[in-house]
Motif scaffolding. Structure first.
Motif, PDB file in Angstrom:
ATOM      1  N   THR A 301       0.941  -1.317   0.122  1.00 56.64           N
ATOM      2  CA  THR A 301       0.461  -0.241   0.334  1.00 56.64           C
ATOM      3  C   THR A 301       0.892   1.134  -0.049  1.00 56.64           C
ATOM      4  OG1 THR A 301       0.011  -0.135   2.257  1.00 56.64           O
ATOM      5  CG2 THR A 301      -1.831  -1.022   1.132  1.00 56.64           C
ATOM      6  N   SER A 302       1.625   0.974   0.217  1.00 56.17           N
ATOM      7  CA  SER A 302       2.688   2.087   0.203  1.00 56.17           C
ATOM      8  C   SER A 302       4.449   2.158  -0.626  1.00 56.17           C
ATOM      9  CB  SER A 302       3.379   2.397   1.507  1.00 56.17           C
ATOM     10  OG  SER A 302       3.775   1.239   2.127  1.00 56.17           O
ATOM     11  N   GLU A 303       5.187   2.703  -0.314  1.00 57.39           N
ATOM     12  CA  GLU A 303       6.177   3.059  -1.456  1.00 57.39           C
ATOM     13  C   GLU A 303       6.472   2.973  -2.649  1.00 57.39           C
ATOM     14  OE1 GLU A 303       8.534   3.753   0.734  1.00 57.39           O
ATOM     15  OE2 GLU A 303       7.294   3.256   2.190  1.00 57.39           O
ATOM     16  N   ASP A 304       7.722   3.392  -2.935  1.00 58.44           N
ATOM     17  CA  ASP A 304       7.804   2.848  -4.436  1.00 58.44           C
ATOM     18  C   ASP A 304       8.305   1.732  -4.966  1.00 58.44           C
ATOM     19  OD1 ASP A 304       9.991   4.494  -3.777  1.00 58.44           O
ATOM     20  OD2 ASP A 304      10.495   5.112  -5.402  1.00 58.44           O
ATOM     21  N   PHE A 305       9.325   0.696  -3.681  1.00 62.91           N
ATOM     22  CA  PHE A 305       9.905  -0.334  -3.971  1.00 62.91           C
ATOM     23  C   PHE A 305       8.292  -1.409  -3.928  1.00 62.91           C
ATOM     24  CE2 PHE A 305      11.120   1.732  -0.212  1.00 62.91           C
ATOM     25  CZ  PHE A 305      10.386  -0.214   0.473  1.00 62.91           C
ATOM     26  N   THR A 306       8.495  -2.915  -4.368  1.00 59.83           N
ATOM     27  CA  THR A 306       7.659  -3.820  -4.160  1.00 59.83           C
ATOM     28  C   THR A 306       8.269  -4.670  -3.089  1.00 59.83           C
ATOM     29  OG1 THR A 306       8.713  -5.432  -5.346  1.00 59.83           O
ATOM     30  CG2 THR A 306       6.822  -4.171  -7.355  1.00 59.83           C
ATOM     31  N   ARG A 307       8.913  -4.247  -2.706  1.00 57.29           N
ATOM     32  CA  ARG A 307       9.546  -5.375  -1.479  1.00 57.29           C
ATOM     33  C   ARG A 307      11.021  -5.415  -1.178  1.00 57.29           C
ATOM     34  NH1 ARG A 307       9.459 -12.088  -4.143  1.00 57.29           N
ATOM     35  NH2 ARG A 307      11.208 -11.420  -6.007  1.00 57.29           N
ATOM     36  N   ILE A 308      11.208  -5.780   0.226  1.00 52.17           N
ATOM     37  CA  ILE A 308      12.451  -5.630   0.861  1.00 52.17           C
ATOM     38  C   ILE A 308      12.980  -7.381   1.160  1.00 52.17           C
ATOM     39  CG2 ILE A 308      13.687  -5.292   3.232  1.00 52.17           C
ATOM     40  CD1 ILE A 308      12.448  -2.787   2.821  1.00 52.17           C
ATOM     41  N   THR A 309      13.925  -7.945   0.812  1.00 46.32           N
ATOM     42  CA  THR A 309      14.257  -9.009   1.117  1.00 46.32           C
ATOM     43  C   THR A 309      15.308  -8.871   2.128  1.00 46.32           C
ATOM     44  OG1 THR A 309      14.120 -10.321  -1.415  1.00 46.32           O
ATOM     45  CG2 THR A 309      15.694 -11.421  -0.265  1.00 46.32           C
ATOM     46  N   GLU A 310      15.767  -9.790   3.046  1.00 50.05           N
ATOM     47  CA  GLU A 310      16.721  -9.994   3.964  1.00 50.05           C
ATOM     48  C   GLU A 310      17.421 -11.470   3.607  1.00 50.05           C
ATOM     49  OE1 GLU A 310      17.995  -8.742   8.497  1.00 50.05           O
ATOM     50  OE2 GLU A 310      15.834  -9.035   8.205  1.00 50.05           O
ATOM     51  N   PHE A 311      18.200 -11.499   3.467  1.00 53.21           N
ATOM     52  CA  PHE A 311      19.659 -12.827   2.602  1.00 53.21           C
ATOM     53  C   PHE A 311      19.185 -13.889   3.879  1.00 53.21           C
ATOM     54  CE2 PHE A 311      19.509  -9.493  -0.078  1.00 53.21           C
ATOM     55  CZ  PHE A 311      19.316 -10.535  -1.536  1.00 53.21           C
ATOM     56  N   LYS A 312      19.599 -12.837   5.402  1.00 50.74           N
ATOM     57  CA  LYS A 312      20.544 -14.134   6.018  1.00 50.74           C
ATOM     58  C   LYS A 312      18.342 -14.447   7.253  1.00 50.74           C
ATOM     59  CE  LYS A 312      23.148 -12.117   9.366  1.00 50.74           C
ATOM     60  NZ  LYS A 312      23.076 -10.934  10.633  1.00 50.74           N
ATOM     61  N   ASN A 313      17.760 -14.302   6.682  1.00 54.63           N
ATOM     62  CA  ASN A 313      16.516 -14.660   7.246  1.00 54.63           C
ATOM     63  C   ASN A 313      16.209 -15.563   6.402  1.00 54.63           C
ATOM     64  OD1 ASN A 313      15.991 -13.347   9.237  1.00 54.63           O
ATOM     65  ND2 ASN A 313      14.671 -11.715   7.619  1.00 54.63           N
ATOM     66  N   MET A 314      16.631 -16.050   5.059  1.00 52.82           N
ATOM     67  CA  MET A 314      16.480 -16.784   4.349  1.00 52.82           C
ATOM     68  C   MET A 314      17.634 -18.209   4.451  1.00 52.82           C
ATOM     69  SD  MET A 314      14.976 -15.217   0.994  1.00 52.82           S
ATOM     70  CE  MET A 314      16.016 -15.089   0.423  1.00 52.82           C
ATOM     71  N   THR A 315      18.799 -17.847   4.254  1.00 52.22           N
ATOM     72  CA  THR A 315      20.090 -18.726   3.882  1.00 52.22           C
ATOM     73  C   THR A 315      20.150 -18.939   5.382  1.00 52.22           C
ATOM     74  OG1 THR A 315      21.874 -16.629   4.688  1.00 52.22           O
ATOM     75  CG2 THR A 315      21.211 -17.364   2.208  1.00 52.22           C
ATOM     76  N   GLY A 316      20.128 -18.999   6.423  1.00 50.88           N
ATOM     77  CA  GLY A 316      20.169 -19.011   7.186  1.00 50.88           C
ATOM     78  C   GLY A 316      21.928 -18.886   8.472  1.00 50.88           C
ATOM     79  N   GLN A 317      22.327 -17.902   7.621  1.00 54.58           N
ATOM     80  CA  GLN A 317      23.889 -17.036   7.987  1.00 54.58           C
ATOM     81  C   GLN A 317      23.479 -17.100   9.276  1.00 54.58           C
ATOM     82  OE1 GLN A 317      24.992 -15.119   4.383  1.00 54.58           O
ATOM     83  NE2 GLN A 317      27.388 -15.490   5.334  1.00 54.58           N
ATOM     84  N   VAL A 318      24.763 -17.260   9.810  1.00 51.89           N
ATOM     85  CA  VAL A 318      25.345 -15.993  10.951  1.00 51.89           C
ATOM     86  C   VAL A 318      26.555 -15.106  11.184  1.00 51.89           C
ATOM     87  CG1 VAL A 318      25.577 -16.420  13.962  1.00 51.89           C
ATOM     88  CG2 VAL A 318      24.367 -18.359  12.536  1.00 51.89           C
ATOM     89  N   VAL A 319      25.815 -14.208  11.193  1.00 52.05           N
ATOM     90  CA  VAL A 319      27.064 -12.928  11.326  1.00 52.05           C
ATOM     91  C   VAL A 319      26.487 -11.654  11.253  1.00 52.05           C
ATOM     92  CG1 VAL A 319      28.284 -11.487   9.321  1.00 52.05           C
ATOM     93  CG2 VAL A 319      27.352 -13.550   8.749  1.00 52.05           C
ATOM     94  N   PRO A 320      26.746 -11.667  12.788  1.00 50.97           N
ATOM     95  CA  PRO A 320      26.968 -10.598  13.981  1.00 50.97           C
ATOM     96  C   PRO A 320      26.767  -9.490  13.823  1.00 50.97           C
ATOM     97  CG  PRO A 320      27.484 -12.857  15.083  1.00 50.97           C
ATOM     98  CD  PRO A 320      27.865 -12.822  13.047  1.00 50.97           C
ATOM     99  N   GLY A 321      26.142  -8.982  13.570  1.00 53.66           N
ATOM    100  CA  GLY A 321      26.330  -7.484  13.948  1.00 53.66           C
ATOM    101  C   GLY A 321      25.812  -6.512  12.396  1.00 53.66           C
ATOM    102  N   LYS A 322      25.482  -7.309  11.416  1.00 57.75           N
ATOM    103  CA  LYS A 322      25.560  -7.421   9.985  1.00 57.75           C
ATOM    104  C   LYS A 322      24.328  -7.790   9.690  1.00 57.75           C
ATOM    105  CE  LYS A 322      29.190  -4.264   9.819  1.00 57.75           C
ATOM    106  NZ  LYS A 322      28.972  -3.028   9.332  1.00 57.75           N
ATOM    107  N   THR A 323      23.635  -7.689   8.335  1.00 57.17           N
ATOM    108  CA  THR A 323      22.270  -7.497   7.609  1.00 57.17           C
ATOM    109  C   THR A 323      22.756  -7.064   6.457  1.00 57.17           C
ATOM    110  OG1 THR A 323      20.354  -8.807   7.913  1.00 57.17           O
ATOM    111  CG2 THR A 323      20.844  -6.742   8.551  1.00 57.17           C
ATOM    112  N   THR A 324      22.346  -8.112   5.608  1.00 54.76           N
ATOM    113  CA  THR A 324      22.168  -7.332   3.852  1.00 54.76           C
ATOM    114  C   THR A 324      20.564  -7.899   3.494  1.00 54.76           C
ATOM    115  OG1 THR A 324      24.411  -7.805   3.327  1.00 54.76           O
ATOM    116  CG2 THR A 324      23.178  -6.913   1.990  1.00 54.76           C
TER     117      THR A 324
END
Length: 400
Positions: A301-324
């Protein structure tokens, strides 16, 4: 397997039984099967500097495993596809979930029991849910057109809410259309899930992520002594076709060619360019452990982008203090711009144009088209693999 950038001066197409254009799912699947089943020597020509097509993943500067061309979520109901790919990877137990950001409120999509209570309040949402259960039963996907067909004001209210808040603006952004241009048949298929399962693919028995990533899966898939991969090679510089001949490096070629690229580009788009939507993907690394609760949040219902993906949530990768994270902006594809064609625009005019290109190669008995671009279809990953398995079955059967 050998992988190298560019073609050696000594490259001789006649040294190969099959030339495959593209090192994505379609090309790599055909290459492996033809090498194994027929003993074919295979040359793969890949325009990009890497294998794996749009499924390519890599570590970014923060050490986060990102999907370079947008999120790829493995799921399938096809046992054969799953068995084939499972030869080359282990799978995580990731179950994809998507939330919609509706005026700042996160709700599960497809719209379900929990979504109803968040949208309409606990009491009214539960009442509406029980009416849905009584009308359709539990654990059913019900299109909003079917909700409206009951001529019940409360069910129509649910249908209207889902249409306006989940579908309409998101679809306008995704496809660049105004509301009056959106096909009513597509609108009617937008589902409500009568149940509590909040997975995006609840019907898929096989789902997860490749344990070491997609690129590693492809490295194993292509790891065969009879397969050579040549990166940074544009097949259009080597291959030309007309209604009665197939030339490779300017000479008639007696082997098979499996083509997975855009079919119009093979002819210089001389009948016109096939239309697509493309995506601008904006990556951002944040100094925090987690940005959002799930892998994908759709902004409906808002923003000009369609979605945001956060990769660590999908891959299960553990990188403390950083996320892309990655934001996606949909726009029209411009031929010749170097953009990636993602979504074929499957309208009558574009389908006729595609068939005109397809008709040009039909007489060539040793030229095969397969995959999302070459077939001008929207495929999930498993659909591409299934199509490539079927084509390789056909080629194998004619060469035994």
């Amino acid at each position: 397997m050998s992988i190298q950038s560019g073609l050696p001066q000594s490259f001789n197409p006649d040294a190969y039984d099959v030339i495959i254009v593209g090192a994505g799912y379609a090309g790599a699947t055909c290459a492996r099967r033809l090498a194994e089943a027929c003993g074919y020597k295979v040359a793969i020509l890949e325009r990009r500097p890497h294998i794996a097509g749009n499924a390519y993943d890599r570590l970014d500067d923060a050490g986060i495993l990102i999907h370079e061309y947008g999120p790829h979520i493995y799921h399938t109901v096809d046992d054969r596809v799953h068995q084939f790919l499972s030869r080359f990877t282990e799978w995580t137990d990731y179950q994809h979930k998507v939330l919609a950001n509706i005026h700042g409120q996160l709700m599960p999509v497809p719209f379900n029991h929990a979504s109803l209570k968040l949208a309409f309040g606990e009491e009214k949402g539960e009442h509406l849910y029980q009416k849905l259960v009584a009308t359709f039963g539990e654990n059913k996907k019900v299109p909003i057109m079917e909700l409206r067909s009951k001529n019940d004001p409360e069910l129509s209210e649910v249908a209207d809410y889902v249409y306006e808040n989940i579908f309409l603006y998101y679809t306008m952004k995704q496809w660049g259309k105004t509301p009056d241009q959106i096909d009513p048949s597509i609108t009617g298929r937008v589902p409500v899930f009568v149940g509590d399962d909040d997975r995006y693919f609840p019907a898929a028995p096989h789902q997860g992520m490749p344990a070491e990533g997609y690129t590693r899966l492809f490295e194993r898939l292509l790891d065969h002594d009879l397969i050579n991969v040549f990166l940074d090679v544009d097949a259009r510089d080597l291959i030309s076709v007309n209604s009665d001949s197939l030339l490779v490096c300017g000479r008639p070629y007696g082997g098979d060619v499996v083509y997975t690229g855009p079919l119009d580009e093979l002819f210089g788009s001389d009948l016109g360019a096939l239309p697509y939507r493309t995506l601008d993907m904006v990556f951002e690394t944040l100094d925090q452990d987690q940005f959002q609760p799930v892998g994908t949040v759709n902004y409906t219902t808002s923003e000009d982008f369609t979605r945001i993906t956060e990769f660590k949530n999908m891959t299960g990768q553990v990188v403390p203090g950083k996320t892309t994270i990655m934001r996606e902006y949909s726009k029209a594809f411009e031929p010749g711009s170097g953009q990636t064609p993602y979504y074929a625009i499957l309208e009558d005019e574009s389908q006729k144009l595609y068939q005109a290109y397809r008709d040009r190669v039909r007489p060539l008995l040793n030229f095969y088209v397969v995959g999302r671009l070459a077939e001008y279809r929207y495929y999930d990953m498993d659909g591409v693999v299934a199509s490539a398995l079927a084509l390789s079955d056909e080629i194998i059967a004619t060469n035994r």
